[in-house]
Design a protein around this motif. Structure first.
Motif, PDB file in Angstrom:
ATOM      1  N   ASP A  38      72.354  -9.722  57.015  1.00 53.95           N
ATOM      2  CA  ASP A  38      71.387 -10.434  56.179  1.00 53.95           C
ATOM      3  C   ASP A  38      70.680  -9.465  55.226  1.00 53.95           C
ATOM      4  OD1 ASP A  38      71.958 -12.879  57.297  1.00 53.95           O
ATOM      5  OD2 ASP A  38      70.221 -12.889  58.652  1.00 53.95           O
ATOM      6  N   ARG A  39      70.349  -8.284  55.724  1.00 55.10           N
ATOM      7  CA  ARG A  39      69.689  -7.291  54.874  1.00 55.10           C
ATOM      8  C   ARG A  39      70.634  -6.797  53.777  1.00 55.10           C
ATOM      9  NH1 ARG A  39      68.474  -2.711  58.431  1.00 55.10           N
ATOM     10  NH2 ARG A  39      67.400  -1.811  56.616  1.00 55.10           N
ATOM     11  N   ILE A  40      71.906  -6.643  54.110  1.00 58.35           N
ATOM     12  CA  ILE A  40      72.886  -6.229  53.105  1.00 58.35           C
ATOM     13  C   ILE A  40      73.011  -7.308  52.027  1.00 58.35           C
ATOM     14  CG2 ILE A  40      75.348  -5.782  52.741  1.00 58.35           C
ATOM     15  CD1 ILE A  40      75.358  -4.450  55.530  1.00 58.35           C
ATOM     16  N   ARG A  41      73.092  -8.549  52.440  1.00 54.17           N
ATOM     17  CA  ARG A  41      73.159  -9.656  51.472  1.00 54.17           C
ATOM     18  C   ARG A  41      71.917  -9.688  50.596  1.00 54.17           C
ATOM     19  NH1 ARG A  41      71.922 -14.643  54.507  1.00 54.17           N
ATOM     20  NH2 ARG A  41      69.869 -13.705  54.189  1.00 54.17           N
ATOM     21  N   ASP A  64      74.443  -5.749  69.190  1.00 50.35           N
ATOM     22  CA  ASP A  64      74.921  -7.043  69.679  1.00 50.35           C
ATOM     23  C   ASP A  64      74.956  -8.037  68.526  1.00 50.35           C
ATOM     24  OD1 ASP A  64      72.285  -7.802  69.240  1.00 50.35           O
ATOM     25  OD2 ASP A  64      71.744  -7.858  71.358  1.00 50.35           O
ATOM     26  N   GLU A  65      75.359  -9.265  68.822  1.00 52.77           N
ATOM     27  CA  GLU A  65      75.564 -10.246  67.757  1.00 52.77           C
ATOM     28  C   GLU A  65      74.326 -10.448  66.897  1.00 52.77           C
ATOM     29  OE1 GLU A  65      79.027 -10.989  70.432  1.00 52.77           O
ATOM     30  OE2 GLU A  65      76.911 -10.429  70.703  1.00 52.77           O
ATOM     31  N   SER A  66      73.177 -10.618  67.499  1.00 49.87           N
ATOM     32  CA  SER A  66      71.974 -10.887  66.712  1.00 49.87           C
ATOM     33  C   SER A  66      71.578  -9.679  65.866  1.00 49.87           C
ATOM     34  CB  SER A  66      70.817 -11.291  67.636  1.00 49.87           C
ATOM     35  OG  SER A  66      70.510 -10.249  68.552  1.00 49.87           O
ATOM     36  N   THR A  67      71.772  -8.479  66.394  1.00 44.39           N
ATOM     37  CA  THR A  67      71.443  -7.268  65.641  1.00 44.39           C
ATOM     38  C   THR A  67      72.338  -7.129  64.416  1.00 44.39           C
ATOM     39  OG1 THR A  67      70.700  -6.142  67.655  1.00 44.39           O
ATOM     40  CG2 THR A  67      71.256  -4.755  65.766  1.00 44.39           C
ATOM     41  N   VAL A  68      73.635  -7.367  64.594  1.00 40.71           N
ATOM     42  CA  VAL A  68      74.569  -7.257  63.473  1.00 40.71           C
ATOM     43  C   VAL A  68      74.292  -8.328  62.428  1.00 40.71           C
ATOM     44  CG1 VAL A  68      77.005  -7.479  62.821  1.00 40.71           C
ATOM     45  CG2 VAL A  68      76.356  -6.074  64.782  1.00 40.71           C
ATOM     46  N   VAL A  69      73.974  -9.537  62.843  1.00 38.97           N
ATOM     47  CA  VAL A  69      73.655 -10.597  61.884  1.00 38.97           C
ATOM     48  C   VAL A  69      72.439 -10.217  61.050  1.00 38.97           C
ATOM     49  CG1 VAL A  69      72.769 -12.955  61.664  1.00 38.97           C
ATOM     50  CG2 VAL A  69      74.741 -12.492  63.131  1.00 38.97           C
ATOM     51  N   ARG A  70      71.417  -9.655  61.676  1.00 42.07           N
ATOM     52  CA  ARG A  70      70.231  -9.233  60.923  1.00 42.07           C
ATOM     53  C   ARG A  70      70.589  -8.144  59.919  1.00 42.07           C
ATOM     54  NH1 ARG A  70      67.713  -9.709  66.042  1.00 42.07           N
ATOM     55  NH2 ARG A  70      67.803  -7.432  66.357  1.00 42.07           N
ATOM     56  N   MET A  97      77.319 -14.065  50.108  1.00 44.45           N
ATOM     57  CA  MET A  97      78.048 -12.801  50.229  1.00 44.45           C
ATOM     58  C   MET A  97      79.398 -13.059  50.873  1.00 44.45           C
ATOM     59  SD  MET A  97      76.816  -9.229  52.053  1.00 44.45           S
ATOM     60  CE  MET A  97      76.844  -9.869  53.747  1.00 44.45           C
ATOM     61  N   GLU A  98      80.463 -12.669  50.196  1.00 45.98           N
ATOM     62  CA  GLU A  98      81.818 -12.794  50.728  1.00 45.98           C
ATOM     63  C   GLU A  98      82.056 -11.692  51.751  1.00 45.98           C
ATOM     64  OE1 GLU A  98      85.722 -14.232  51.117  1.00 45.98           O
ATOM     65  OE2 GLU A  98      84.111 -15.082  49.904  1.00 45.98           O
ATOM     66  N   ILE A  99      82.634 -12.056  52.891  1.00 49.10           N
ATOM     67  CA  ILE A  99      82.932 -11.066  53.922  1.00 49.10           C
ATOM     68  C   ILE A  99      84.430 -10.871  54.024  1.00 49.10           C
ATOM     69  CG2 ILE A  99      82.872 -10.573  56.400  1.00 49.10           C
ATOM     70  CD1 ILE A  99      80.144 -11.835  56.524  1.00 49.10           C
ATOM     71  N   GLY A 100      84.871  -9.621  53.902  1.00 50.45           N
ATOM     72  CA  GLY A 100      86.273  -9.273  54.055  1.00 50.45           C
ATOM     73  C   GLY A 100      86.445  -8.253  55.161  1.00 50.45           C
ATOM     74  N   ILE A 101      87.699  -8.050  55.566  1.00 50.21           N
ATOM     75  CA  ILE A 101      88.028  -7.161  56.680  1.00 50.21           C
ATOM     76  C   ILE A 101      89.015  -6.101  56.211  1.00 50.21           C
ATOM     77  CG2 ILE A 101      89.190  -7.042  58.921  1.00 50.21           C
ATOM     78  CD1 ILE A 101      86.547  -8.323  59.205  1.00 50.21           C
ATOM     79  N   ALA A 102      88.816  -4.881  56.661  1.00 50.17           N
ATOM     80  CA  ALA A 102      89.757  -3.805  56.358  1.00 50.17           C
ATOM     81  C   ALA A 102      90.990  -3.910  57.232  1.00 50.17           C
ATOM     82  CB  ALA A 102      89.090  -2.457  56.572  1.00 50.17           C
TER      83      ALA A 102
END
Length: 294
Positions: free
Chosen positions: A264-267, A255-261, A1-6
């Motif tokens: 991962d679900r979005i991917r 927090d960091e771990s919550t956002v990473v999870r 999954m490519e990640i971009g920023i607004a």
């Protein structure tokens, strides 16, 4: 999954230097793509042209340009101009626009949005390829061509939430762009609907994103700040599908771990491109950018 920023005023009011500073942060962090939304401030294509000229390594995404107020000949010329000045790095996201705003702000009819978008794209796509059009249809009249030396046709995506618009996106464009659409809805509705038509469709998901130690506070602020968006029928339908009470329920936050999870679900839902809109204080936005870059 490519990640971009607004970049731009989707993150709040910003002047020209602020726009470039946001792009500079993304570029320095190694983020490969910046996205600009079309609101009532910055013109997204002008903003992307400015960013592209200053940062030649960034890919550029318009997410999205509402088309009712832009004739396809006009939009084709604008998009190809951005391509020419940035070395052909644009992904052009287009959409039918929010019905209430289209009617109130521009006085345009907004009935049969999927039918209107299909006909609009049938005119726009040949124009982007440099072809002449002579079209006198039910909702669009256009005759002419657009030629910008050095410009290549951009990749085109269609903002789509409902099943009919998603089918139009799958048939005519490279994919779709969503906003304020949660993981469950992406998994169960958006991705399967469009990939049934086009198995290789790009699915770009845009969401407010905040790395913070105050998840509850951020959700409450988003719910208040974006309360009106949560009442718009187009987005309300997606929130209802998600089982979400308000926009604060679909923000990517924690927090960091919550956002990473969450990412991962979005991917795993089948999203190909994540369009993050950093939210919160300056410190929270920098913390968010650092995580996304990593």
């Amino acid at each position: 999954m490519e990640i971009g920023i607004a970049v731009g005023d989707v993150r709040g009011a910003v002047d020209a230097q602020g726009l470039l500073d946001q792009a500079k942060q993304a570029d320095a962090a190694g983020i490969g793509t910046v996205w600009a939304a079309q609101g009532v401030g910055w013109d997204s294509l002008v903003a992307l042209a400015a960013v592209g000229l200053h940062f030649p390594g960034l890919r550029l995404g318009a997410g999205v340009v509402p088309v009712p107020q832009r004739h396809p000949l006009v939009l084709a010329g604008q998009a190809l101009s951005v391509q020419a000045v940035t070395g052909n790095r644009l992904t052009l996201g287009v959409g039918a626009g929010i019905s209430a705003l289209t009617k109130r702000m521009f006085g345009h009819t907004h009935d049969r949005p999927a039918r209107r978008m299909r006909e609009y794209l049938e005119v726009l796509l040949p124009l982007l390829r440099g072809e002449s059009v002579d079209h006198r249809g039910e909702t669009v009249t256009a005759s002419g061509r657009v030629g910008v030396p050095g410009a290549e046709p951009p990749d085109v995506l269609l903002a789509a939430l409902g099943p009919v618009m998603l089918r139009v996106a799958g048939e005519l464009t490279s994919g779709t762009v969503t906003w304020m659409t949660g993981v469950r809805t992406l998994t169960e509705h958006i991705v399967p609907t469009i990939t049934t038509v086009n198995p290789r469709a790009r699915v770009v998901a845009g969401l407010l994103t905040c790395v913070t130690d105050d998840e509850t506070g951020v959700r409450a602020r988003v719910a208040e700040q974006f309360a009106l968006a949560g009442q718009v029928p187009e987005y309300r339908a997606m929130l209802d599908r998600e089982g979400a009470a308000h926009p604060g329920d679909v923000v990517v936050v924690g927090d960091e771990s919550t956002v990473v999870r969450h990412l991962d679900r979005i991917r795993d839902a089948g999203v190909t491109d994540f369009f993050a809109v950093p939210y919160g204080s300056a410190g929270e936005q920098l913390r968010t950018l650092a995580l996304l870059a990593g």
